[in-house]
Design a protein around this motif. Structure first.
Motif, PDB file in Angstrom:
ATOM      1  N   PRO A 321      19.652 -13.937   0.017  1.00  0.00           N
ATOM      2  CA  PRO A 321      18.850 -12.721  -0.024  1.00  0.00           C
ATOM      3  C   PRO A 321      17.790 -12.755  -1.127  1.00  0.00           C
ATOM      4  O   PRO A 321      18.069 -13.190  -2.249  1.00  0.00           O
ATOM      5  N   VAL A 323      14.470 -10.201  -2.516  1.00  0.00           N
ATOM      6  CA  VAL A 323      13.624  -9.014  -2.408  1.00  0.00           C
ATOM      7  C   VAL A 323      12.200  -9.395  -2.817  1.00  0.00           C
ATOM      8  O   VAL A 323      11.981  -9.822  -3.952  1.00  0.00           O
ATOM      9  N   TYR A 366       8.576  -3.084  -0.229  1.00  0.00           N
ATOM     10  CA  TYR A 366       9.632  -4.101  -0.315  1.00  0.00           C
ATOM     11  C   TYR A 366       9.732  -4.850   1.011  1.00  0.00           C
ATOM     12  O   TYR A 366       9.615  -4.245   2.079  1.00  0.00           O
ATOM     13  N   ASP A 368      12.753  -7.066   2.410  1.00  0.00           N
ATOM     14  CA  ASP A 368      14.108  -7.571   2.160  1.00  0.00           C
ATOM     15  C   ASP A 368      14.305  -8.759   3.074  1.00  0.00           C
ATOM     16  O   ASP A 368      14.383  -8.606   4.292  1.00  0.00           O
TER      17      ASP A 368
ATOM     18  N   ARG B 142      19.038  -8.400  -5.789  1.00  0.00           N
ATOM     19  CA  ARG B 142      18.838  -9.052  -4.477  1.00  0.00           C
ATOM     20  C   ARG B 142      19.146  -8.127  -3.301  1.00  0.00           C
ATOM     21  O   ARG B 142      18.995  -8.521  -2.151  1.00  0.00           O
ATOM     22  N   ARG B 145      16.129  -2.164  -2.381  1.00  0.00           N
ATOM     23  CA  ARG B 145      15.972  -1.153  -3.431  1.00  0.00           C
ATOM     24  C   ARG B 145      15.416   0.152  -2.906  1.00  0.00           C
ATOM     25  O   ARG B 145      14.711   0.173  -1.909  1.00  0.00           O
TER      26      ARG B 145
END
Lengths: 428, 428
Positions: A321, A323, A366, A368, B142, B145
């Motif tokens: 993962p 971000v 963001y 992800d 990670r 958010r």
């Protein structure tokens, strides 16, 4: 991962006593997300209970903890001849959310940051007004106030990048920006107090604004904008403006280039033409390929940048993962969408906006995603409510050539390498 | 007023040279608003041009200007035995807008403010989860958010006022509050990562949260809230949490009492019952008239306070326009309306909200009014989206008696005298 304890799991009581035995956890496969780190720190030598800390009464106004000492404004030495005319960039690579704390918010001054007491502060409105007025700070506090959050971006933000990838870090390429909640009085309120009858038809009228510092930083603003959303601000993020942000009073010109947000504001003159000051002729105009210059290019067009990963914020964790995050903004209204590319603009994924875009304020986005160690050419592309789409550097150069300094809102590229480090690059 | 100059008005050119003659303006009647102050400061000795100031490169992280040295957190010495367990109040009387800067934001610690490095930080999730997990700080970064602005209010805010008007200043009566933009991970995300299958029916389950400081400050939270809007936050107002706000990670429990927003968060245990810790039995419960105590009174009900004028922010200007301002908030949702009374609650005027109320965040209100020197008993009364109306102290005492410390959300009264000074008083 499953955290295993030596023997049976300790009771909460034992745990609170600080007798937690060392963990013997091991990663149970590449499993769910990232919560899978064996933890050598939790040993018999070290409990999680930290004991007592300091009382903080000795720091009635607190600073960041020592471990965040690198999250500061930074300078690019060769950009200005002297610190008397300096530029200090926001550490956007290390921030998140949208608010910029005043303490590390971008600031540029043309003749130093002056110290002006509230008691000594005066604001004059003169020129084509029915009554010329002088306001004390206390006078300003007696008018109806407004609160709004806006970004300020210097017209020169990203300016060094016209010629190619120059500065290695989002702080330096895009850090001439901040975003704060302002409190102040609508300029319209003060102009109406002075009376605009004498100005006649307001359509072709201007205001000229200047600061109390030696540079004066005078700028002309069309009356239409002056009567729309311009603010006379005395607070940012709840508290007084900092010295370097124009204490006690600065102009807020939402969506327009930062140079017009005059600090230490001392005078507003209503005029029948633009003044054509130094700051709007020899500076803050955009020289085109043929040597002529665009002027009155006040609005900051839609723009965005990936703040992490980026050269100052490399990927330090392993595969899995990731971000990807950044900021987007537009001087023409709210950001409606941001796309992110990992391959230099060949393919795009739509990022998640942390909150709906607000007019002329920073928007956090963001993506992800999962990273398996592949190199990336990371880009972001902002769209605003007018339908405007952030252009590539190539598109911008086609229209404006390479002589410009200001208003470079092109798509930025970070080359993320297999080791997680990132570099400022240009893609054709 | 009309500003008159000696002889003819100077040209802008002369003005910029700093040759502005002294003003001879006089107040032309009690006229328009307040922009009517003769200005002895603008003399031949003092021009408005301030010369050059300092470059600010020496302050890469800036502090407020020296003239704002009184806008700081303050302590009430007798409230706690030692600074190791202290309370430092936000200077809300001097702030405006809604954001509280971290540097002067209310903080309360039970065993000091500890210094915990990100590298040493660990968060455990254990108990009734499918996989017990330990997260590093980097692990947390990670996960997807979120960004949201919330108020934090200590349950004890205004607590000293149960017995009558005690503390003379909004900072001390209502300053156990702040409002910041948080960035972090939804607790739901982490609980789902650990898996709640083992917990079975979630309706009667709890989490128990504790910090890494010596107090541990353990609190029980019903699973319903835990899965709703609780955040694991690592940034506030864009930057890392300050030491005293729980660096590197704190819990954010929107709308609920501040004690539950555990700082230096180290552990979350999923349990089948509340732990009934010290912090939710001997403390943070509300003793009633008959000696029994209410418990699980987590939500902070709708409340407001006039921040200016107030004892620390007296009226210093003359009669005429006056801005009355304050803050309103509700742990049950958005503020929909605030009324202001000048006569101790006999008559009310509806205040202007600076922006539409946001759920569980501070709302700034203004009443733009005229003051002719009359004494006032200033009050404000908040209403939220559930229809709840902030009660009088009398109403609150009728239900809860006078033994309580926590959850005093009653209407506050400031007695503003003819000289502009204000005092904390109680009206029957």
């Amino acid at each position: 991962m499953t955290v295993r304890f030596k023997g049976k799991a300790p009771s909460r009581r034992a745990f609170l006593k600080g007798t937690l035995a060392s963990t013997a956890g091991a990663i149970a496969g590449a499993g769910a997300a990232s919560a899978a780190t064996p933890d050598p720190l939790i040993t018999e030598k070290q409990s999680w209970a930290m004991g007592t800390g300091d009382g903080v009464d000795a720091t009635p106004y607190g600073l960041p903890i020592q471990y965040e000492g690198d999250v500061i404004r930074r300078n690019v030495e060769w950009l200005t001849a002297d610190t008397i005319s300096s530029i200090n960039f926001s550490p956007i690579h290390a921030l998140d959310g949208t608010i910029t704390p005043q303490g590390c918010a971008f600031e540029r001054h043309h003749s130093g940051a002056i110290e002006l007491k509230k008691e000594d502060y005066r604001l004059m409105i003169n020129g084509l007004v029915d009554q010329e007025l002088i306001f004390t700070y206390e006078d300003l506090e007696r008018f109806p106030r407004v609160n709004k959050t806006f970004f300020l971006e210097c017209a020169a933000n990203t300016g060094m990048e016209w010629a190619g990838a120059q500065l290695n870090g989002a702080q330096f390429t895009h850090g001439m920006i901040h975003n704060m909640e302002y409190t102040g009085v609508s300029l319209r309120t003060l102009l109406e107090e002075a009376g605009l009858g004498k100005a006649g038809d307001l359509k072709d009228k201007w205001i000229y604004v200047e600061g109390a510092d030696a540079s004066s930083n005078g700028r002309s603003i069309p009356m239409e904008k002056a009567l729309d959303d311009v603010m006379i601000a005395f607070k940012a993020n709840g508290e007084a403006l900092r010295k370097e942000h124009g204490y006690p009073v600065r102009l807020v010109v939402p969506g327009w280039e930062g140079n017009m947000w005059v600090k230490w504001l001392r005078r507003i003159e209503v005029t029948d033409q633009a003044v054509e000051s130094r700051e709007e002729t020899s500076k803050y105009t955009d020289t085109l390929e043929n040597g002529t210059s665009r002027k009155w290019t006040w609005v900051m067009d839609a723009k965005s940048v990936v703040t992490s990963p980026s050269p100052q914020s490399p990927i330090k964790h392993g595969h899995g993962p990731l971000v990807i995050t950044g900021l987007a903004w537009s001087g023409r209204g709210a950001i409606t969408r941001v796309d992110v590319s990992k391959d230099g603009g060949k393919t795009w994924e739509t990022a998640r906006l942390a909150n709906p875009g607000q007019p002329m304020a920073l928007t956090r986005f963001y993506l992800d995603t999962t990273w398996t160690g592949e190199e990336m050419l990371l880009q972001s592309r902002a769209m605003d409510e007018t339908g405007y789409v952030q252009p590539t550097k190539h598109m911008l150069r086609e229209v404006r050539g390479e002589n410009s300094i200001y208003h470079n809102n092109c798509i930025q590229t970070w080359w993320v390498k297999a080791n997680g480090e990132a570099e400022n690059v240009e893609v054709s």
